[in-house]
Scaffold this active site. Structure first.
Site, PDB file in Angstrom:
ATOM      1  N   ALA A  13      47.718  26.739  86.594  1.00 18.94           N
ATOM      2  CA  ALA A  13      48.758  27.633  87.113  1.00 18.94           C
ATOM      3  C   ALA A  13      49.792  27.918  86.032  1.00 18.94           C
ATOM      4  O   ALA A  13      50.040  27.088  85.147  1.00 18.94           O
ATOM      5  CB  ALA A  13      49.426  27.000  88.334  1.00 18.94           C
ATOM      6  N   ARG A  56      52.852  27.845  85.944  1.00 20.96           N
ATOM      7  CA  ARG A  56      54.006  26.943  85.844  1.00 20.96           C
ATOM      8  C   ARG A  56      53.705  25.738  84.951  1.00 20.96           C
ATOM      9  O   ARG A  56      54.628  25.026  84.535  1.00 20.96           O
ATOM     10  CB  ARG A  56      54.440  26.467  87.232  1.00 20.96           C
ATOM     11  CG  ARG A  56      53.385  25.698  88.006  1.00 20.96           C
ATOM     12  CD  ARG A  56      53.894  25.331  89.402  1.00 20.96           C
ATOM     13  NE  ARG A  56      52.896  24.612  90.185  1.00 20.96           N
ATOM     14  CZ  ARG A  56      51.967  25.188  90.935  1.00 20.96           C
ATOM     15  NH1 ARG A  56      51.910  26.518  90.982  1.00 20.96           N
ATOM     16  NH2 ARG A  56      51.104  24.471  91.631  1.00 20.96           N
ATOM     17  N   TYR A  57      52.417  25.520  84.665  1.00 21.70           N
ATOM     18  CA  TYR A  57      52.032  24.382  83.827  1.00 21.70           C
ATOM     19  C   TYR A  57      51.757  24.784  82.376  1.00 21.70           C
ATOM     20  O   TYR A  57      51.898  23.967  81.476  1.00 21.70           O
ATOM     21  CB  TYR A  57      50.783  23.695  84.390  1.00 21.70           C
ATOM     22  CG  TYR A  57      50.951  23.165  85.787  1.00 21.70           C
ATOM     23  CD1 TYR A  57      51.893  22.174  86.066  1.00 21.70           C
ATOM     24  CD2 TYR A  57      50.165  23.641  86.830  1.00 21.70           C
ATOM     25  CE1 TYR A  57      52.048  21.684  87.353  1.00 21.70           C
ATOM     26  CE2 TYR A  57      50.311  23.155  88.117  1.00 21.70           C
ATOM     27  CZ  TYR A  57      51.254  22.183  88.378  1.00 21.70           C
ATOM     28  OH  TYR A  57      51.407  21.700  89.642  1.00 21.70           O
ATOM     29  N   THR A  58      51.321  26.006  82.162  1.00 21.28           N
ATOM     30  CA  THR A  58      50.896  26.418  80.819  1.00 21.28           C
ATOM     31  C   THR A  58      52.046  27.047  80.042  1.00 21.28           C
ATOM     32  O   THR A  58      53.012  27.552  80.621  1.00 21.28           O
ATOM     33  CB  THR A  58      49.730  27.413  80.906  1.00 21.28           C
ATOM     34  OG1 THR A  58      50.124  28.527  81.719  1.00 21.28           O
ATOM     35  CG2 THR A  58      48.508  26.766  81.520  1.00 21.28           C
TER      36      THR A  58
END
EC number: 5.6.2.2
Length: 830
Positions: free
Chosen positions: A118, A120-122
């Protein structure tokens, strides 16, 4: 305004057409197709520009992808966040882009089809090469337009200092059209542009000397150049891409197929799964294990092969049934002035060069304007420094800055900007050293201005700048080609799945044919009894036997002068003692037609000849290429008289000697130059003059080192050096080659042999024997010879074939021929 708030009736058909056209054009221009200039779709262009505006340059830290996506959505691309993030992810995937423009940090998916984490993580930032896409964008090199809400400006196109459309390719589906442009090698494309700049008349074929073909990030092998050339010449084409593989052999002899590269856009996990399904369904046999050993060091798919299986055959089966071999359809569709056009290679390069001319010209104009403005200021400063005391006095005597500015403008003829620059001048600039710096800066600026003006006045200088800057990019980012291009192969067919090996093919008097591995027959001493070659019916016997390769073309010549064609592998394989398949199931023979001669050739060419000899001594020579297109129903090879039939066929080079041997032991040797080439349907000319009741049993093409070996029906044979047969003119009666008697019986066949060859004999009961030719002594033409095969009672030798087991290369390239007459008919004529 008059119709505001009113409901207006419209024709639904017209309204649907209008709305659909508007929708289609929106998709075509604003979503699905790349611009020919920068090779980007709007979403990719907006992502890169947004990252540039955010300052996410390679030397800076990573920023959350959610932040980037949000910036793109809020400012430039008011569509779904998933579509923007998907486009961002693709720009970072090294298995999708040949030269990634986004440096991703985190899980950005894999060649196995795994989804990216997602947003928001990368995290992400621009790659170094991406800076070349936006380089000089601040110098008015491209046009800007208002964004969707009019609060921001966005570029219509990026300066794209390298040809991104070809380098990274593009794919997209619009309304009623689609594009699929493969990626290419950066260095090759730049070399192609350089060639076109130096020679605008260069042809596409000449450009292909620089741009070899697509260069995929997943490497692989492109099979052939015809599809590449079609795409480059027309804008459309199809290429075949194959995985890179090698066969590893372990110490114990076990083999493995190792796959290290796969075709572009093939899902590796699904590929492995499809191979496993084929093994499970037994569509491919011979695979004992399958595993994916890929890691951070590279791809490695291991396919273990069973000991009794052939790795090459299995590999070809995998190419046929899986995406280890895939096709890539090229459709080079791009936007040119907001209109979709299918472009060939040269047109794409020309559009890019034209665009870069505009970029360089606008950049030069920007630099010139900036340099001229600075020079204008320096000219004012120089005037002030030359009259420093007066300037200081004027400023000190002025009540306001505006009064001082107007006073300077009036007294020294300065512009407002020059006067303001003098007022902004720091006192430290009044030193002698600073005055010298201003003078030096002004002189350098004047040189720069002169150079910039000369560039704008000379198109060749602009082109030279494009070439030089592209070569700098090539030196900085260029790399070796990943995708190999190999010789084209025909579409995989059954032949690719058949192991090429030497086989024995037998054909009986009743027409039963079969294929057996040549190694089934073990070599025996001269005079041996032999082994059972096949089981025949009581009234049947083996009539034809010959050695060939499974991939050769087998030409069948009948007693009526017709010919048919099969591939050797099309002849059903059977056990040594099996009867075989009736040839009428394979060839469309007439009721009274029987196979009289068989020849094996690899290909049909125009340099070789088919030489045919009939029972009545008629000979005919025809170019092999004339028999290339053989219908399934056969065709006429030679026209015959009513009382004649075809006996022998050989391949010649046009200047070979020919030996014809008869049933009563006569032979004639002459050069084929005496036989002029004839058409397919011709009758032929006299090769030998026959005595009463005599007929031809065979024809051979000797060389200077070979011996003539003849075999009689009672199992006797003899080797005689070819030198004992002097050349005569075609049509003579010939010389004695064998003294026939009741003991020996009459001759049944002839072969040219050398030491190291082997001979296979077979009699009317189907018993075969394999003999080393070196065991047969060489004698004169008049000698009786020695016993080659012991026959009991009514047994008669009917067929013979030469075998060269030790020289496999010669066997593969040879054109072995074998033929035997109808034994019953021959015996009746004795």
């Amino acid at each position: 305004m008059l119709n505001e708030g009113k409901v207006l009736p419209v024709d639904i058909s017209s309204e649907m057409k209008k709305c659909y056209i508007d929708y289609a054009m929106s998709v075509i221009v604003s979503r699905a197709l790349p611009d020919v200039r920068d090779g980007l779709k709007p979403v990719h262009r907006r992502i890169l520009y947004s990252m540039h505006e955010l300052g996410l340059t390679p030397e800076k830290g990573y920023r959350k992808c959610a932040r980037i996506v949000g910036d793109v959505l809020g400012k430039y691309h008011p569509h779904g966040d998933s579509s923007v993030y998907g486009a961002l992810v693709r720009l970072a995937q090294d298995f999708n882009l040949r030269y990634t423009v986004v440096d991703g940090h985190g899980n950005f998916g894999s060649v196995d089809g795994d989804s990216a984490a997602a947003m928001r993580y990368t995290e992400a930032k621009m790659n170094k090469i991406a800076l070349e896409m936006v380089r000089d964008i601040g110098k008015n090199t491209v046009d800007f337009i208002p964004n969707f809400d009019g609060e921001e400006k966005e570029p219509v196109v990026l300066p794209s200092r390298f040809p991104n459309l070809l380098v990274n390719g593009s794919a997209g589906i619009a309304v009623g059209m689609a594009t699929n442009i493969p990626p290419h090698n950066l260095g090759e494309v730049i070399d192609g542009i350089t060639m076109l700049i130096d020679n605008p008349e260069a042809t596409i074929l000449e450009l292909m000397a620089q741009i070899k073909g697509p260069d995929f990030p997943t490497a692989g092998i492109i099979m052939g150049k015809s599809g590449i050339r079609a795409a480059y010449e027309t804008g459309r084409g199809k290429i075949t891409v194959r995985a890179k593989s090698e066969i590893e052999v372990e110490d114990n002899g076990k083999q493995k197929i190792i796959i290290t590269e796969i075709p572009y856009q093939v899902n590796k996990a699904r590929l492995v799964e499809s191979i496993a399904d084929l093994v499970k369904d037994k569509r491919i046999v011979g695979i004992s294990d399958l595993r994916d050993e890929s890691d951070r060091d590279g791809m490695r798919i291991v396919i273990e092969i069973k000991k009794d299986a052939n790795s090459n055959i299995i590999l070809n089966q995998l190419y046929k049934h899986t995406r280890l071999q895939d096709t890539f359809g090229i459709n080079m569709l791009a936007l040119v002035d907001n209109r979709p056009e299918v472009l060939n290679l040269k047109q794409i390069l020309q559009h890019y060069i034209k665009f870069q001319e505009q970029v360089i010209r606008r950049r030069t104009e920007f630099d010139l304007e900036k340099a001229s403005a600075r020079a204008h200021i320096l000219e004012g400063l120089k005037i002030a420094l030359d009259h420093i005391d007066e300037v200081i006095s004027l400023i000190r005597g002025s009540k306001t800055a505006q009064e001082a500015k107007l006073g300077l403008m009036d007294k020294f003829g300065l512009s407002e900007k020059q006067a303001q620059a003098i007022l902004d001048l720091k006192l430290q600039r009044l030193t002698g050293l600073e005055r010298e710096k201003i003078e030096d800066e002004y002189n350098e600026l004047m040189k720069t201005i002169a150079e910039l003006k000369s560039i704008l006045a000379d198109e060749n200088k602009i082109l030279a700048i494009i070439r030089d800057e592209l070569n700098e990019i090539k030196a900085k980012y260029g790399d070796e080609r990943k995708t190999a291009i190999e010789r084209a192969e025909n579409d995989i067919d059954i032949e690719d799945l058949i192991q090429e090996e030497n086989v024995v093919i037998t054909l009986t008097h009743a027409g039963y044919i079969k294929r057996i591995n040549a190694d089934t027959y073990t070599s025996q001493k001269r005079g041996g009894r032999g082994i059972q070659a096949m089981t025949t019916k009581e009234d049947d016997f083996v009539e034809n036997i010959f050695i060939t390769s499974t991939h050769n073309n087998i030409l069948f010549f009948t007693n009526k002068g017709r010919m048919y064609k099969l591939k050797a592998y099309q002849i059903p394989e059977a056990g040594r003692a099996a009867k075989g398949t009736n040839v009428v199931n394979l060839l469309q023979l007439d009721p009274n037609e029987k196979i009289q001669a068989v020849i094996s050739i690899k290909e049909f060419d125009e340099e070789s000849f088919l030489v045919m000899c009939t029972k009545k001594g008629i000979i005919k020579k025809t170019v092999v290429g004339m028999y290339k297109n053989i219908r399934k129903s056969g065709l006429i090879a030679i026209n015959l008289n009513d009382d004649d039939e075809l006996v022998s066929v050989r391949i010649t080079k046009g200047d070979d000697d020919i030996i014809i041997v008869t049933n009563k032991g006569l032979a004639i040797r002459f050069n084929e130059v005496d036989v002029r080439p004839l058409g397919r349907n011709a009758l032929g000319v006299k090769g030998i003059t026959l005595k009463e009741d005599d007929f031809v049993v065979g024809m051979e093409v000797p060389n200077q080192e070979s011996d003539v070996l003849v075999v009689s029906e009672n199992g006797f044979g003899k080797r005689t050096h070819v030198g004992e047969y002097k050349c005569q003119h075609r049509g003579g009666k010939g010389l004695i080659t064998y003294k026939v008697s009741d003991k020996t019986g009459k001759l049944v066949g002839v072969r040219m042999v050398e030491d190291g060859d082997e001979l296979m004999l077979i009699n009317n009961l189907g018993i075969a024997i394999r003999i080393n030719v070196s065991d047969i002594s060489t004698t004169s033409r008049n000698a009786m010879g020695v016993t080659l095969m012991r026959n009991n009672g009514d047994e008669k030798v009917l067929a013979l074939a030469k075998i060269n087991k030790d020289d496999s290369e010669q066997l593969e390239d040879s054109e072995e021929v074998s033929e035997v007459h109808d034994a019953e008919e021959n015996n009746s004529e004795e």
